[in-house]
Scaffold this motif. Structure first.
Motif, PDB file in Angstrom:
ATOM      1  N   ASN A 166       0.821  -1.220   0.000  1.00 39.38           N
ATOM      2  CA  ASN A 166       0.000   0.000   0.000  1.00 39.38           C
ATOM      3  C   ASN A 166       0.847   1.258   0.000  1.00 39.38           C
ATOM      4  N   ARG A 167       1.940   1.266   0.772  1.00 39.03           N
ATOM      5  CA  ARG A 167       2.815   2.448   0.766  1.00 39.03           C
ATOM      6  C   ARG A 167       3.383   2.692  -0.622  1.00 39.03           C
ATOM      7  N   LEU A 168       3.770   1.619  -1.279  1.00 43.45           N
ATOM      8  CA  LEU A 168       4.332   1.759  -2.632  1.00 43.45           C
ATOM      9  C   LEU A 168       3.313   2.384  -3.588  1.00 43.45           C
ATOM     10  N   GLY A 169       2.039   2.180  -3.277  1.00 45.06           N
ATOM     11  CA  GLY A 169       0.988   2.649  -4.182  1.00 45.06           C
ATOM     12  C   GLY A 169       0.650   1.610  -5.229  1.00 45.06           C
ATOM     13  N   ALA A 201      11.674  -9.031   4.525  1.00 44.78           N
ATOM     14  CA  ALA A 201      13.057  -8.556   4.720  1.00 44.78           C
ATOM     15  C   ALA A 201      13.123  -7.038   4.588  1.00 44.78           C
ATOM     16  N   HIS A 202      12.442  -6.481   3.576  1.00 42.70           N
ATOM     17  CA  HIS A 202      12.450  -5.026   3.368  1.00 42.70           C
ATOM     18  C   HIS A 202      11.757  -4.312   4.531  1.00 42.70           C
ATOM     19  N   GLY A 203      10.690  -4.915   5.035  1.00 43.35           N
ATOM     20  CA  GLY A 203       9.929  -4.310   6.135  1.00 43.35           C
ATOM     21  C   GLY A 203      10.708  -4.299   7.435  1.00 43.35           C
ATOM     22  N   ARG A 205      14.093  -4.378   7.633  1.00 45.79           N
ATOM     23  CA  ARG A 205      15.332  -3.617   7.493  1.00 45.79           C
ATOM     24  C   ARG A 205      15.073  -2.128   7.244  1.00 45.79           C
ATOM     25  N   THR A 206      14.133  -1.811   6.342  1.00 41.98           N
ATOM     26  CA  THR A 206      14.020  -0.437   5.842  1.00 41.98           C
ATOM     27  C   THR A 206      12.618   0.168   5.989  1.00 41.98           C
ATOM     28  N   CYS A 207      11.633  -0.519   5.457  1.00 42.99           N
ATOM     29  CA  CYS A 207      10.280   0.058   5.443  1.00 42.99           C
ATOM     30  C   CYS A 207       9.562  -0.328   6.736  1.00 42.99           C
ATOM     31  N   ARG A 208      10.111   0.193   7.845  1.00 46.20           N
ATOM     32  CA  ARG A 208       9.594  -0.140   9.176  1.00 46.20           C
ATOM     33  C   ARG A 208       8.158   0.381   9.339  1.00 46.20           C
ATOM     34  N   SER A 211       7.951   5.249  11.127  1.00 42.07           N
ATOM     35  CA  SER A 211       9.097   6.004  10.623  1.00 42.07           C
ATOM     36  C   SER A 211      10.056   5.165   9.758  1.00 42.07           C
ATOM     37  N   PRO A 212       9.609   4.824   8.558  1.00 42.81           N
ATOM     38  CA  PRO A 212      10.468   4.039   7.663  1.00 42.81           C
ATOM     39  C   PRO A 212      11.728   4.800   7.235  1.00 42.81           C
ATOM     40  N   TRP A 213      12.770   4.041   6.881  1.00 49.34           N
ATOM     41  CA  TRP A 213      14.047   4.640   6.443  1.00 49.34           C
ATOM     42  C   TRP A 213      13.978   5.001   4.955  1.00 49.34           C
ATOM     43  N   CYS A 214      13.114   5.968   4.585  1.00 49.28           N
ATOM     44  CA  CYS A 214      12.948   6.322   3.162  1.00 49.28           C
ATOM     45  C   CYS A 214      14.252   6.887   2.583  1.00 49.28           C
ATOM     46  N   SER A 215      15.048   7.561   3.422  1.00 46.05           N
ATOM     47  CA  SER A 215      16.258   8.223   2.918  1.00 46.05           C
ATOM     48  C   SER A 215      17.297   7.212   2.421  1.00 46.05           C
ATOM     49  N   ARG A 216      17.225   5.976   2.886  1.00 44.12           N
ATOM     50  CA  ARG A 216      18.186   4.991   2.389  1.00 44.12           C
ATOM     51  C   ARG A 216      17.489   3.821   1.679  1.00 44.12           C
ATOM     52  N   CYS A 217      16.260   4.072   1.235  1.00 38.42           N
ATOM     53  CA  CYS A 217      15.480   2.988   0.618  1.00 38.42           C
ATOM     54  C   CYS A 217      15.882   2.795  -0.853  1.00 38.42           C
ATOM     55  N   PRO A 218      16.214   1.587  -1.244  1.00 40.31           N
ATOM     56  CA  PRO A 218      16.648   1.356  -2.629  1.00 40.31           C
ATOM     57  C   PRO A 218      15.523   1.475  -3.662  1.00 40.31           C
ATOM     58  N   VAL A 219      14.259   1.496  -3.202  1.00 39.86           N
ATOM     59  CA  VAL A 219      13.164   1.619  -4.183  1.00 39.86           C
ATOM     60  C   VAL A 219      12.416   2.955  -4.017  1.00 39.86           C
ATOM     61  N   PHE A 220      13.083   3.908  -3.388  1.00 43.46           N
ATOM     62  CA  PHE A 220      12.466   5.215  -3.114  1.00 43.46           C
ATOM     63  C   PHE A 220      11.853   5.825  -4.371  1.00 43.46           C
ATOM     64  N   ARG A 221      12.587   5.758  -5.484  1.00 43.82           N
ATOM     65  CA  ARG A 221      12.108   6.467  -6.685  1.00 43.82           C
ATOM     66  C   ARG A 221      10.839   5.863  -7.282  1.00 43.82           C
ATOM     67  N   PHE A 222      10.515   4.644  -6.876  1.00 45.26           N
ATOM     68  CA  PHE A 222       9.290   4.032  -7.403  1.00 45.26           C
ATOM     69  C   PHE A 222       8.109   4.172  -6.443  1.00 45.26           C
ATOM     70  N   CYS A 223       8.370   4.712  -5.255  1.00 42.21           N
ATOM     71  CA  CYS A 223       7.386   4.606  -4.177  1.00 42.21           C
ATOM     72  C   CYS A 223       6.513   5.854  -4.052  1.00 42.21           C
ATOM     73  N   ASP A 224       5.197   5.648  -3.924  1.00 38.72           N
ATOM     74  CA  ASP A 224       4.269   6.768  -3.687  1.00 38.72           C
ATOM     75  C   ASP A 224       4.308   7.238  -2.235  1.00 38.72           C
ATOM     76  N   ARG A 225       4.809   6.408  -1.359  1.00 38.37           N
ATOM     77  CA  ARG A 225       4.866   6.684   0.097  1.00 38.37           C
ATOM     78  C   ARG A 225       3.475   7.024   0.626  1.00 38.37           C
ATOM     79  N   THR A 226       2.479   6.291   0.156  1.00 36.44           N
ATOM     80  CA  THR A 226       1.113   6.523   0.590  1.00 36.44           C
ATOM     81  C   THR A 226       0.971   6.299   2.090  1.00 36.44           C
ATOM     82  N   GLY A 227       0.414   7.283   2.766  1.00 31.83           N
ATOM     83  CA  GLY A 227       0.159   7.172   4.205  1.00 31.83           C
ATOM     84  C   GLY A 227       1.381   7.392   5.075  1.00 31.83           C
ATOM     85  N   VAL A 228       2.541   7.662   4.470  1.00 33.95           N
ATOM     86  CA  VAL A 228       3.756   7.883   5.280  1.00 33.95           C
ATOM     87  C   VAL A 228       3.785   9.346   5.723  1.00 33.95           C
ATOM     88  N   THR A 229       3.652   9.565   7.011  1.00 30.31           N
ATOM     89  CA  THR A 229       3.635  10.941   7.496  1.00 30.31           C
ATOM     90  C   THR A 229       4.972  11.352   8.109  1.00 30.31           C
TER      91      THR A 229
HETATM   92  S1  SF4 Z   1      10.375   4.847   0.112  1.00 38.17           S
HETATM   93 FE1  SF4 Z   1       8.487   3.622   0.263  1.00 38.17          FE
HETATM   94  S2  SF4 Z   1       9.161   1.489   0.327  1.00 38.17           S
HETATM   95 FE2  SF4 Z   1      10.923   2.776   0.790  1.00 38.17          FE
HETATM   96  S3  SF4 Z   1      10.982   2.913   3.028  1.00 38.17           S
HETATM   97 FE3  SF4 Z   1       9.837   4.690   2.288  1.00 38.17          FE
HETATM   98  S4  SF4 Z   1       7.686   4.067   2.305  1.00 38.17           S
HETATM   99 FE4  SF4 Z   1       8.931   2.197   2.440  1.00 38.17          FE
END
Ligand code: SF4
Length: 232
Positions: A166-169, A201-203, A205-208, A211-229
């Motif tokens: 869902n976060r990815l969109g 594994a991604h959840g 390590r990174t997409c907690r 407060s997910p680690w968006c700044s170091r996320c390898p799929v950041f450029r594809f992600c809508d970050r829906t609902g991430v405040t």
């Molecule tokens: S960029 Fe998207 S997939 Fe990556 S950590 Fe943030 S919310 Fe999760």
């Protein structure tokens, strides 16, 4: 109405089907570089389906390291359903402690083993319906066993899969049941069996969850970050 190019560039672009291919390629690479979840490792080692089923049931609401150690202790006492029935509930509970709800799960281990022997010739059944008829086996466990132990078709939706999809969109759903339905409708089949391992594994390590680690996320450029405040 005419929109200036600057304004357009700020509109969110929904994740498309081609993006999920890139996302899966990248996250599969990440999974291979780290330590995969214990059930994924059992599957890759071609562990016996009975032991994958029992370990998966033990793993709910339990940390991966605890699941692995508890499973190894239990399987050193009994590696199949016949041997398992010779153990007392107490001995099983002691072996699997401290997995979550270890006393209830000890009873499930016995009941599953008895059921497999009485109804399925000692083998783990290959249908979702039969798997769900086993004590303590819910849809999540059944899907994981189908895909990782029996090379069957299914998508195991847990909290990580539901949240990240869902976060990815990639989908927009309110419950894990809806997520399973939506993913079955659009996720390419070649990713069904790996999808859970990759997202877990991604959840972790990174997409907690918080407060997910968006700044170091390898799929950041594809992600809508829906609902991430808030994110790091
Ligand atoms: S960029 Fe998207 S997939 Fe990556 S950590 Fe943030 S919310 Fe999760």
């Amino acid at each position: 109405m005419h929109l200036a190019p600057l304004a357009l560039s700020h509109l969110p672009i929904p994740m498309n089907d081609r993006d999920i291919v890139r996302v899966m390629e990248i996250l599969q690479g990440e999974l291979d570089r780290g330590i995969p979840p214990v059930i994924t490792r059992y599957s890759r080692k071609k562990e016996d389906p009975y032991r994958i089923l029992i370990a998966t049931m033990l793993s709910s609401r339990t940390a991966d390291e605890v699941t692995e150690e508890a499973s190894e202790r239990l399987f050193s006492l009994a590696s199949g359903p016949q041997e398992m029935l010779r153990l007392s509930d107490e001995a099983i509970a002691r072996a699997i402690y401290p997995v979550g709800f270890y006393r209830i799960k000890a009873r499930y281990v016995k009941e599953i083993s008895r059921d497999l022997l009485e109804r399925f010739h000692g083998k783990v059944p290959r249908s979702m319906r039969d798997l769900l008829s086993l004590k303590g086996v819910g849809r999540k466990t059944a899907n994981l066993v189908l895909t990782l132990a029996l090379d069957g078709e299914g998508i195991c939706v847990d909290t990580h899969v539901h949240r990240i999809s869902n976060r990815l969109g990639y989908i927009s759903t309110k419950s894990p049941a809806e997520t399973e339905k939506a993913l079955r409708a659009k996720l390419p089949r070649k990713y069904w069996s790996d999808y859970n391992s990759v997202m877990v594994a991604h959840g972790k390590r990174t997409c907690r969850p918080i407060s997910p680690w968006c700044s170091r996320c390898p799929v950041f450029r594809f992600c809508d970050r829906t609902g991430v405040t808030s994110s790091r």
